[in-house]
Design an enzyme around this catalytic site. Sequence first.
Site, short mmCIF file in Angstrom:
data_model
loop_
_atom_site.label_atom_id
_atom_site.label_comp_id
_atom_site.label_asym_id
_atom_site.label_seq_id
_atom_site.Cartn_x
_atom_site.Cartn_y
_atom_site.Cartn_z
N SER A 130 0.84 -1.19 0.00
CA SER A 130 0.00 0.00 0.00
C SER A 130 0.88 1.24 0.00
CB SER A 130 -0.89 0.00 1.25
OG SER A 130 -1.56 1.23 1.41
N TYR A 159 -3.33 -0.75 10.32
CA TYR A 159 -3.25 -0.96 8.88
C TYR A 159 -1.90 -0.48 8.35
CZ TYR A 159 -4.46 -0.86 3.92
OH TYR A 159 -4.48 -1.07 2.56
#
Length: 255
Positions: free
Chosen positions: A146, A159
């Site tokens: 990500s 996350y």
Amino acid sequence: MSRALFDLTGRLALVTGSSQGIGYALARGLAEAGAVVVLNGRDPTKLVAAQARLAEVGIASETAAFDVTDPKAVEAGIAAIEAAHGPLHILVANAGIMRRMPSVEMPPETWREVLATNLDGVWYCCQAAGKRMVARGKGKIVTICSVQSELGRPTIAPYAASKGALRMLTRTLCAEWARHGVNVNGVAPGYYDTELTGALVNNAEFTDWLCKRVPAGRWGKVEELVGATVFLAAPASDFVHGHLLYVDGGMTAVV
């Protein structure tokens, strides 16, 4: 010759978390490049529905329902895939979840829930698939990282921590397995319109900020991740090891 570099005909690919969203788009893209694709998720009903959607566009696929957070289930699942379909050539470790909450309010169980899926689950899948690939002397592993492998944002501590850890897991597995003919690389998406980001997509203020922040000026479309993933799964990337390929509209390139 150039087409052959991206041809996945005869390759068996497992995409975790592929009943919807990014995982489904990547599974479809790999299948369109010639791979035999195995869809994975925890919910067999969702997997059958995803398999039916692929069948509607003429793509045959297999399914394997198991929970990536359970190492015994992962080992059994990958062993069953190979017993039924032959050697696994490609693993796309995509399964992931998001939980948003101010860090001062986040309970331990929420932290562990995210890390268990986004980091532990990827590790279990990489280990189970990787040991088989190492023994055979070939294989392609693509971790789905990500922009949060590089950048932080408020309210997503577990996350971001998990995706940062994936960056280093990808590099470390490269350090161990490249000499055995196994390529371990990562695709790092920016902000994409998916089931996980629906609340943000519908938030006019956030979307306005995003479109100003990203040089490309828009949300990404999940189909735009296919090319990078096919590249990292195909012969074209045989000398690419330990690399994170950001597909983020330029977000990580600018201040």
